[in-house]
Design an enzyme around this catalytic site. Structure first.
Site, PDB file in Angstrom:
ATOM      1  N   HIS A  60       0.852  -1.187   0.000  1.00  0.00           N
ATOM      2  CA  HIS A  60       0.000   0.000   0.000  1.00  0.00           C
ATOM      3  C   HIS A  60       0.895   1.247   0.000  1.00  0.00           C
ATOM      4  O   HIS A  60       2.070   1.173   0.375  1.00  0.00           O
ATOM      5  CB  HIS A  60      -0.899   0.010   1.228  1.00  0.00           C
ATOM      6  CG  HIS A  60      -1.950  -1.050   1.211  1.00  0.00           C
ATOM      7  ND1 HIS A  60      -3.072  -0.986   2.002  1.00  0.00           N
ATOM      8  CD2 HIS A  60      -2.056  -2.203   0.496  1.00  0.00           C
ATOM      9  CE1 HIS A  60      -3.826  -2.056   1.791  1.00  0.00           C
ATOM     10  NE2 HIS A  60      -3.230  -2.808   0.876  1.00  0.00           N
ATOM     11  N   GLU A  62       1.067   3.808   1.941  1.00  0.00           N
ATOM     12  CA  GLU A  62       1.622   4.165   3.249  1.00  0.00           C
ATOM     13  C   GLU A  62       2.789   3.251   3.619  1.00  0.00           C
ATOM     14  O   GLU A  62       3.806   3.721   4.134  1.00  0.00           O
ATOM     15  CB  GLU A  62       0.538   4.092   4.336  1.00  0.00           C
ATOM     16  CG  GLU A  62      -0.617   5.049   4.129  1.00  0.00           C
ATOM     17  CD  GLU A  62      -1.752   4.490   3.283  1.00  0.00           C
ATOM     18  OE1 GLU A  62      -2.832   5.096   3.285  1.00  0.00           O
ATOM     19  OE2 GLU A  62      -1.568   3.445   2.602  1.00  0.00           O
ATOM     20  N   CYS A  90      -5.810   1.985   5.766  1.00  0.00           N
ATOM     21  CA  CYS A  90      -6.513   0.768   6.183  1.00  0.00           C
ATOM     22  C   CYS A  90      -5.956   0.319   7.547  1.00  0.00           C
ATOM     23  O   CYS A  90      -4.957   0.866   8.021  1.00  0.00           O
ATOM     24  CB  CYS A  90      -6.326  -0.329   5.132  1.00  0.00           C
ATOM     25  SG  CYS A  90      -4.655  -1.029   5.097  1.00  0.00           S
ATOM     26  N   CYS A  93      -2.206  -0.459   7.446  1.00  0.00           N
ATOM     27  CA  CYS A  93      -1.376   0.747   7.345  1.00  0.00           C
ATOM     28  C   CYS A  93      -1.409   1.558   8.636  1.00  0.00           C
ATOM     29  O   CYS A  93      -0.378   2.081   9.066  1.00  0.00           O
ATOM     30  CB  CYS A  93      -1.816   1.586   6.146  1.00  0.00           C
ATOM     31  SG  CYS A  93      -1.475   0.780   4.562  1.00  0.00           S
TER      32      CYS A  93
END
Length: 164
Positions: A60, A62, A90, A93
């Site tokens: 992801h 992040e 999410c 993250c």
């Protein structure tokens, strides 16, 4: 720093860097329409984008930004840093941000905004994760939301987009 001072000192330049990074996936489709930027003071430590489609499920924006910033400063501890994310992080993250000791999350669109687009999101808001985990992370939501939403809209119009 109290929440009012925190909100007052947010810098749109950093979110726009995250948006620009996320927009790259509208062209080369390495992942979804997500970007992140980590700053410490006035120093940009990293800019990352989602590369799930090219690498693996943990890539992801992040996480990628945390990896880059950690390598840059040679530490997994990113205290004193803020992360600007085009969409609310999410739970995975959020946890990585917490463990890296990043002090603040600034995001544009929400988890619910991308869940509507079909992404396989766990609809647990960051504020709930903060409460459950008794985390000290500061959170600012809806930052440059119109620009973040516009980028999501552009991605959603792609005929060959991949939702995961």
């Amino acid at each position: 720093m109290d929440n009012a001072d925190f909100i007052e000192n947010l810098n749109p330049e950093y979110m726009r860097l995250a948006i620009l990074e996320a927009r790259k996936n509208l062209i080369d489709k390495r992942g979804g329409p997500f970007g992140a930027c980590i700053v410490r003071g006035d120093e940009i430590l990293s800019v990352g984008r989602n590369t799930v489609l090219e690498e693996d499920a943990t890539c992801h924006a992040e996480i990628n930004a945390i990896r880059i910033a950690s390598r840059k400063i040679r530490s997994y501890i990113l205290s004193g840093c803020y992360i600007y994310s085009t969409t609310e992080p999410c739970p995975m993250c959020f946890s990585a941000i917490h463990w890296a000791r990043i002090g603040a999350i600034i995001y544009g669109t929400s988890i619910d905004d991308v869940k509507i687009l079909g992404f396989n999101e766990l609809a647990i808001p960051d504020r709930k994760l903060k409460e459950i985990g008794k985390s000290g992370i500061l959170i600012a939501d809806s930052f440059l939301i119109d620009e973040c939403r516009s980028m999501l809209d552009d991605w959603n119009k792609l005929p060959d987009k991949k939702i995961y």
